[in-house]
Motif scaffolding. Structure first.
Motif, PDB file in Angstrom:
ATOM      1  N   ASP A   1      41.677  33.084  48.937  1.00 33.36           N
ATOM      2  CA  ASP A   1      41.565  31.772  49.574  1.00 33.36           C
ATOM      3  C   ASP A   1      42.840  31.457  50.361  1.00 33.36           C
ATOM      4  O   ASP A   1      43.202  30.285  50.515  1.00 33.36           O
TER       5      ASP A   1
ATOM      6  N   GLY B   1      39.961  38.347  46.187  1.00 31.16           N
ATOM      7  CA  GLY B   1      40.128  37.450  47.321  1.00 31.16           C
ATOM      8  C   GLY B   1      41.056  36.339  46.877  1.00 31.16           C
ATOM      9  O   GLY B   1      41.173  36.067  45.674  1.00 31.16           O
TER      10      GLY B   1
ATOM     11  N   ASP C   1      41.916  41.769  50.822  1.00 35.82           N
ATOM     12  CA  ASP C   1      41.736  40.347  50.522  1.00 35.82           C
ATOM     13  C   ASP C   1      40.451  39.910  51.208  1.00 35.82           C
ATOM     14  O   ASP C   1      40.398  39.768  52.434  1.00 35.82           O
ATOM     15  N   ALA C   2      39.421  39.705  50.410  1.00 34.17           N
ATOM     16  CA  ALA C   2      38.085  39.437  50.944  1.00 34.17           C
ATOM     17  C   ALA C   2      37.802  37.962  51.159  1.00 34.17           C
ATOM     18  O   ALA C   2      36.637  37.576  51.340  1.00 34.17           O
ATOM     19  N   HIS C   3      38.854  37.128  51.178  1.00 32.27           N
ATOM     20  CA  HIS C   3      38.625  35.689  51.366  1.00 32.27           C
ATOM     21  C   HIS C   3      39.874  35.047  51.959  1.00 32.27           C
ATOM     22  O   HIS C   3      40.748  34.563  51.228  1.00 32.27           O
TER      23      HIS C   3
ATOM     24  N   ASP D   1      33.613  36.681  43.612  1.00 31.47           N
ATOM     25  CA  ASP D   1      34.812  36.657  44.451  1.00 31.47           C
ATOM     26  C   ASP D   1      35.851  35.794  43.731  1.00 31.47           C
ATOM     27  O   ASP D   1      35.553  34.682  43.298  1.00 31.47           O
TER      28      ASP D   1
ATOM     29  N   ALA E   1      31.580  33.294  45.942  1.00 39.61           N
ATOM     30  CA  ALA E   1      32.978  32.942  46.168  1.00 39.61           C
ATOM     31  C   ALA E   1      33.442  31.939  45.123  1.00 39.61           C
ATOM     32  O   ALA E   1      32.715  31.009  44.779  1.00 39.61           O
TER      33      ALA E   1
ATOM     34  N   ALA F   1      41.992  42.319  55.616  1.00 40.78           N
ATOM     35  CA  ALA F   1      41.648  40.937  55.287  1.00 40.78           C
ATOM     36  C   ALA F   1      40.340  40.560  55.969  1.00 40.78           C
ATOM     37  O   ALA F   1      40.122  40.881  57.137  1.00 40.78           O
TER      38      ALA F   1
ATOM     39  N   ALA G   1      38.532  34.290  44.776  1.00 44.03           N
ATOM     40  CA  ALA G   1      39.321  33.372  45.604  1.00 44.03           C
ATOM     41  C   ALA G   1      39.551  32.048  44.897  1.00 44.03           C
ATOM     42  O   ALA G   1      38.626  31.447  44.346  1.00 44.03           O
TER      43      ALA G   1
END
Length: 290
Positions: free
Chosen positions: A243, A241, A9-11, A213, A189, A63, A215
């Motif tokens: 958020d 991602g 999870d990049a966000h 992204d 993002a 994360a 998110a």
């Protein structure tokens, strides 16, 4: 890992709750629905053990944790508040730096300070910070990040928070920087959320150093949001991602993404492969996942 796919999870937002404006709390409660995100907290602060337990239950391998310096919108969420999570378990958490040119000067000094704490990328939030991400005063930051192989994450699109300045979320503001710093990876993002999906999508499709992204975007809506593109093709430039905590469960989003019928290789790259390729400072053991 979910159904054999590693998940990054990049966000993720995990600030100390007492640093936030009321609108942030309202946002988290509204969009998390019945997801028990407060289980990751011990009082006002995120707890490494509790957060690790929650992420395991959600199937998340790693994360990326965001901080934010946006006093006119969500508040100041210093990197020091999330750094203990990464210190406690670098195999689980990585930090993302945040710069606001209205607060940080010299910008490169603040960038280095946050990198020294272990940041693996830099986030710019021009919509909450009310600044132009294409301004020349940010070019030294882009140059330094390019030299270091450090991705820049840019909030692209709308924000519902009071104090936001929506016009600065236009991806076109970064056109010159994307061309000038061709070796620097830019992650958009929220993928141009609102009326800039086409702009963000075309930039991702035509510029090798632009990524989307996901998110804040319900996966089932992606075919609609990017309706002018071949979904399998544009998905090759997507990074998963959520958020978090403004999402009704990370696992729910992963499973919804799996339901889009993407090829297995593309799905694997969206869920973790693209992040591993772009965020070069992620832990070595994570880069070995496949």
């Amino acid at each position: 890992m979910i159904n054999g796919y590693p998940v990054i999870d990049a966000h993720v937002h995990a600030p100390a709750l007492n640093t936030l404006r009321p609108a942030w709390h309202e946002w988290a409660e509204r969009f998390s629905k019945d997801h028990p995100w407060r289980d990751a907290y011990l009082g006002e602060r995120p707890d490494p053990v509790a957060f690790d337990r929650l992420l395991r239950a959600e199937g998340v391998d790693h994360a990326l944790l965001f901080c934010e310096y946006s006093p006119r919108a969500t508040g100041i969420q210093p990197i020091e508040d999330v750094a203990p999570l990464a210190v406690a378990d670098r195999s689980r958490f990585s930090l993302v730096a945040n710069l606001n040119p209205h607060l940080h000067f010299p910008l490169l000094d603040e960038l280095q300070r946050q990198l020294d704490l272990g940041a693996v990328a830099v986030k710019l939030h021009p919509v909450h910070g009310a600044f132009d991400p294409g301004a020349k005063e940010l070019y030294p930051v882009y140059a330094r990040c390019s030299d270091l192989g450090l991705p820049v994450i840019f909030h692209s699109g709308l924000s519902s928070f009071p104090g936001s300045q929506t016009s600065y979320g236009n991806p076109e503001l970064l056109l010159d920087a994307v061309d000038y710093f061709a070796g620097l990876q830019f992650v958009f993002a929220h993928g141009g959320r609102g009326w800039w999906y086409d702009v963000a999508g075309f930039m991702a499709q035509t510029k090798s150093n632009v990524w989307l992204d996901l998110a804040g975007l319900p996966p089932k809506k992606l075919p609609e949001y990017y309706g002018r593109f071949d979904l399998n093709q544009i998905a090759q430039k997507m990074i998963f991602g959520t958020d978090w905590p403004g999402v009704p469960g990370i696992r729910n989003n992963v499973e919804a993404l799996m339901g889009l019928g993407l090829p297995n290789e593309t799905l694997a790259n969206v869920l973790s492969g693209n992040a591993r390729a772009i965020f070069t400072r992620l832990p070595a053991e994570l880069k070995g996942n496949s």
